[in-house]
Design a protein around this motif. Structure first.
Motif, PDB file in Angstrom:
ATOM      1  N   ALA A 101       2.726  16.037 -11.479  1.00 42.47           N
ATOM      2  CA  ALA A 101       2.948  16.302 -10.061  1.00 42.47           C
ATOM      3  C   ALA A 101       3.960  15.276  -9.568  1.00 42.47           C
ATOM      4  CB  ALA A 101       1.650  16.197  -9.270  1.00 42.47           C
ATOM      5  N   LEU A 102       5.161  15.728  -9.260  1.00 41.06           N
ATOM      6  CA  LEU A 102       6.216  14.862  -8.726  1.00 41.06           C
ATOM      7  C   LEU A 102       6.204  15.018  -7.211  1.00 41.06           C
ATOM      8  CD1 LEU A 102       8.702  13.021  -9.151  1.00 41.06           C
ATOM      9  CD2 LEU A 102      10.083  15.100  -9.359  1.00 41.06           C
ATOM     10  N   LYS A 125      -0.592  13.670 -14.294  1.00 40.60           N
ATOM     11  CA  LYS A 125       0.240  12.495 -14.044  1.00 40.60           C
ATOM     12  C   LYS A 125       0.850  12.638 -12.660  1.00 40.60           C
ATOM     13  CE  LYS A 125       1.509  12.158 -18.953  1.00 40.60           C
ATOM     14  NZ  LYS A 125       0.812  13.427 -19.376  1.00 40.60           N
ATOM     15  N   LEU A 126       0.549  11.708 -11.763  1.00 42.50           N
ATOM     16  CA  LEU A 126       1.085  11.739 -10.400  1.00 42.50           C
ATOM     17  C   LEU A 126       2.252  10.775 -10.302  1.00 42.50           C
ATOM     18  CD1 LEU A 126      -2.214  11.791  -8.282  1.00 42.50           C
ATOM     19  CD2 LEU A 126      -0.961  13.699  -9.285  1.00 42.50           C
ATOM     20  N   TYR A 127       3.433  11.311 -10.080  1.00 41.44           N
ATOM     21  CA  TYR A 127       4.635  10.496  -9.962  1.00 41.44           C
ATOM     22  C   TYR A 127       5.115  10.545  -8.513  1.00 41.44           C
ATOM     23  CZ  TYR A 127       4.886  10.858 -15.096  1.00 41.44           C
ATOM     24  OH  TYR A 127       4.619  10.803 -16.445  1.00 41.44           O
ATOM     25  N   TYR A 128       5.133   9.395  -7.873  1.00 39.09           N
ATOM     26  CA  TYR A 128       5.560   9.310  -6.476  1.00 39.09           C
ATOM     27  C   TYR A 128       7.001   8.809  -6.408  1.00 39.09           C
ATOM     28  CZ  TYR A 128       0.678  10.026  -5.167  1.00 39.09           C
ATOM     29  OH  TYR A 128      -0.585  10.549  -5.012  1.00 39.09           O
ATOM     30  N   LEU A 129       7.886   9.676  -5.952  1.00 41.36           N
ATOM     31  CA  LEU A 129       9.304   9.351  -5.834  1.00 41.36           C
ATOM     32  C   LEU A 129       9.672   9.254  -4.353  1.00 41.36           C
ATOM     33  CD1 LEU A 129      12.145   9.204  -7.369  1.00 41.36           C
ATOM     34  CD2 LEU A 129      12.376  11.601  -6.669  1.00 41.36           C
ATOM     35  N   MET A 147      17.992  16.550  -3.892  1.00 37.15           N
ATOM     36  CA  MET A 147      18.786  16.131  -5.055  1.00 37.15           C
ATOM     37  C   MET A 147      18.129  14.971  -5.797  1.00 37.15           C
ATOM     38  SD  MET A 147      21.313  18.231  -5.217  1.00 37.15           S
ATOM     39  CE  MET A 147      20.056  19.402  -4.727  1.00 37.15           C
ATOM     40  N   ALA A 148      17.477  14.071  -5.058  1.00 39.31           N
ATOM     41  CA  ALA A 148      16.755  12.968  -5.703  1.00 39.31           C
ATOM     42  C   ALA A 148      15.642  13.522  -6.583  1.00 39.31           C
ATOM     43  CB  ALA A 148      16.178  12.023  -4.650  1.00 39.31           C
ATOM     44  N   LEU A 149      14.956  14.544  -6.092  1.00 42.92           N
ATOM     45  CA  LEU A 149      13.877  15.167  -6.857  1.00 42.92           C
ATOM     46  C   LEU A 149      14.419  15.891  -8.094  1.00 42.92           C
ATOM     47  CD1 LEU A 149      11.884  16.484  -3.793  1.00 42.92           C
ATOM     48  CD2 LEU A 149      10.979  14.880  -5.488  1.00 42.92           C
ATOM     49  N   MET A 150      15.589  16.525  -7.956  1.00 39.20           N
ATOM     50  CA  MET A 150      16.171  17.225  -9.102  1.00 39.20           C
ATOM     51  C   MET A 150      16.655  16.235 -10.161  1.00 39.20           C
ATOM     52  SD  MET A 150      15.545  20.316  -8.525  1.00 39.20           S
ATOM     53  CE  MET A 150      14.084  19.601  -7.720  1.00 39.20           C
ATOM     54  N   GLY A 151      17.161  15.087  -9.730  1.00 36.40           N
ATOM     55  CA  GLY A 151      17.542  14.066 -10.695  1.00 36.40           C
ATOM     56  C   GLY A 151      16.340  13.578 -11.478  1.00 36.40           C
ATOM     57  N   ALA A 152      15.252  13.341 -10.766  1.00 37.09           N
ATOM     58  CA  ALA A 152      14.034  12.856 -11.418  1.00 37.09           C
ATOM     59  C   ALA A 152      13.465  13.886 -12.382  1.00 37.09           C
ATOM     60  CB  ALA A 152      12.989  12.489 -10.362  1.00 37.09           C
ATOM     61  N   ILE A 153      13.442  15.157 -11.984  1.00 36.60           N
ATOM     62  CA  ILE A 153      12.854  16.178 -12.857  1.00 36.60           C
ATOM     63  C   ILE A 153      13.753  16.437 -14.057  1.00 36.60           C
ATOM     64  CG2 ILE A 153      13.788  18.335 -11.908  1.00 36.60           C
ATOM     65  CD1 ILE A 153      10.137  17.561 -12.855  1.00 36.60           C
ATOM     66  N   GLY A 154      15.050  16.258 -13.892  1.00 39.17           N
ATOM     67  CA  GLY A 154      15.954  16.375 -15.027  1.00 39.17           C
ATOM     68  C   GLY A 154      15.655  15.326 -16.073  1.00 39.17           C
ATOM     69  N   TRP A 221       9.016   7.727 -16.666  1.00 36.99           N
ATOM     70  CA  TRP A 221       8.544   9.095 -16.482  1.00 36.99           C
ATOM     71  C   TRP A 221       9.155  10.062 -17.482  1.00 36.99           C
ATOM     72  CZ3 TRP A 221       9.325   9.417 -10.425  1.00 36.99           C
ATOM     73  CH2 TRP A 221       8.430   8.507  -9.810  1.00 36.99           C
ATOM     74  N   ASP A 222      10.135   9.607 -18.255  1.00 40.38           N
ATOM     75  CA  ASP A 222      10.798  10.486 -19.219  1.00 40.38           C
ATOM     76  C   ASP A 222      10.037  10.541 -20.544  1.00 40.38           C
ATOM     77  OD1 ASP A 222      11.317   7.831 -19.717  1.00 40.38           O
ATOM     78  OD2 ASP A 222      13.392   8.150 -20.336  1.00 40.38           O
ATOM     79  N   GLU A 223       8.748  10.197 -20.507  1.00 44.76           N
ATOM     80  CA  GLU A 223       7.952  10.186 -21.736  1.00 44.76           C
ATOM     81  C   GLU A 223       7.828  11.577 -22.352  1.00 44.76           C
ATOM     82  OE1 GLU A 223       3.573   9.712 -20.887  1.00 44.76           O
ATOM     83  OE2 GLU A 223       4.337   9.170 -18.915  1.00 44.76           O
TER      84      GLU A 223
END
Length: 240
Positions: A101-102, A125-129, A147-154, A221-223
């Motif tokens: 969950a981002l 896994k709770l990821y707070y961005l 866009m910040a969220l898309m960078g993180a999910i990428g 988070w890129d595990e």
């Protein structure tokens, strides 16, 4: 080893949830993967609930439609959780075990005890961005929160690259048919000004994408993508 993620995005009108889903989908395709998207929203007004369903994979995808059991959920606005502004409730409904969950928030949110328990049981896994904060600091506006969220999910999925995301942003805002030069000595002044404004917009959005990606990588988070790469390397070694 194939990688496949069903992603459910939930936010409110005005945040660019649908735009973000298009950019992520295009970026995955740009990087050589496969993707399908389906947006879902009611009244087109600010703060109304919006969802978008994105499937991304490095293999062919044959499904389309609502995602009931996502591997990843992306929450664009805290009110999706605190005010129930979502078509899918609770916000984590259907999230698979070991799912992600981002959430766009400056830090861990205080969830209802039943919600916290159920998420723990699923080993979520709770990821707070702090996506809005990143957008404001990097671009000077909150409109690049998505866009910040898309960078993180990428970064989390490993199915695309910053370069592919940048190209997706260009495709979205400039359009593949946008002419930047021609047989004349200069562009028409009106078109030129429009192009320059779009170029500035693209640069700001890409900078926010990079910041979101770096935040995710810095926090480990890129595990998921790292684990997939290790499995691929192990499989290749076994065949050798």
């Amino acid at each position: 080893m194939s990688k496949r993620f069903n992603i459910r995005m939930a936010g409110v009108g005005g945040q660019g949830v649908v735009t973000a889903s298009h950019i992520l989908s295009t970026a995955v395709i740009n990087a050589g993967g496969e993707s399908t998207i389906v947006p879902f929203y009611g009244s087109e007004k600010r703060m109304a609930p919006v969802e978008s369903y994105v499937r991304v994979s490095d293999e062919p995808i044959y499904e389309i439609g609502e995602i009931t059991f996502p591997h990843i959920i992306i929450i664009f606005h805290p009110q999706v959780i605190t005010h129930g502004k979502s078509y899918t409730m609770p916000f984590y409904f259907g999230l698979k075990e070991d799912g992600v969950a981002l959430i766009n928030h400056d830090g861990p949110m205080r969830l209802h005890k039943d919600q916290a328990r159920e998420l723990e049981e699923r080993r979520a896994k709770l990821y707070y961005l702090p996506a809005t904060k990143i957008s404001l600091e990097v671009s000077g506006m909150d409109l690049a929160t998505n866009m910040a969220l898309m960078g993180a999910i990428g970064c989390i999925t490993g199915l695309t690259t910053i370069e592919a995301l940048e190209q997706a942003v260009k495709d979205r805002f400039l359009g593949k048919g946008f002419v930047v030069s021609g047989g004349t000595a200069a562009l028409d002044s009106v078109v030129e000004r429009k192009f320059k404004k779009k170029q500035e917009l693209i640069e700001k959005n890409v900078a926010v994408i990079k910041a979101g990606w770096d935040f995710a990588a810095k926090n480990g988070w890129d595990e998921i993508s790292k684990a997939a790469k290790k499995a691929e390397a192990a499989a290749a070694a076994a065949k050798a």
